[in-house]
Design an enzyme around this catalytic site. Structure first.
Site, PDB file in Angstrom:
ATOM      1  N   SER A 118      12.299  -1.075 -17.992  1.00 60.72           N
ATOM      2  CA  SER A 118      10.994  -0.685 -18.498  1.00 60.72           C
ATOM      3  C   SER A 118      11.187   0.325 -19.615  1.00 60.72           C
ATOM      4  CB  SER A 118      10.164  -0.054 -17.387  1.00 60.72           C
ATOM      5  OG  SER A 118       8.974   0.512 -17.901  1.00 60.72           O
ATOM      6  N   TYR A 150       9.452   6.690 -10.956  1.00 58.52           N
ATOM      7  CA  TYR A 150       9.602   5.391 -11.613  1.00 58.52           C
ATOM      8  C   TYR A 150      10.513   5.516 -12.831  1.00 58.52           C
ATOM      9  CZ  TYR A 150       8.309   0.935 -13.757  1.00 58.52           C
ATOM     10  OH  TYR A 150       8.337  -0.316 -14.306  1.00 58.52           O
TER      11      TYR A 150
END
Length: 87
Positions: free
Chosen positions: A30, A44
């Site tokens: 990501s 995250y």
């Protein structure tokens, strides 16, 4: 979460050492591994940053065996239900 997101990926990459030469490894990361646009999203970002680091460091080990090691890092996709703060 760390065990699932990072440790499992690392074990998968270690297992690659036992497969024949050649072929690709593609990991989904990501853009949040580089930056976090959302408050409270540090865990995250930690997971995705760890995946980036492992992909970079393991690439030379795999290259000598003809294995390519890539990480795809998609970003935010704007949709009708995307909160206005992200537009």
């Amino acid at each position: 979460m760390l065990r699932v997101n990072v440790h499992a990926s690392y074990l998968a990459w270690v297992a690659v050492r036992s497969i024949p030469k050649g072929g690709p490894i593609i990991t989904i990361g990501s853009v949040n591994g580089d930056r976090t646009p959302v408050l409270g999203n540090a865990s995250y970002t930690l997971y995705k940053s760890a995946l980036q680091g492992m992909a970079r460091e393991l690439a030379p080990d795999f290259r000598v065996r003809g294995i390519t090691n890539n990480i795809v890092q998609p970003g935010l996709i704007h949709a009708d239900d995307t909160p206005p703060t992200y537009r």
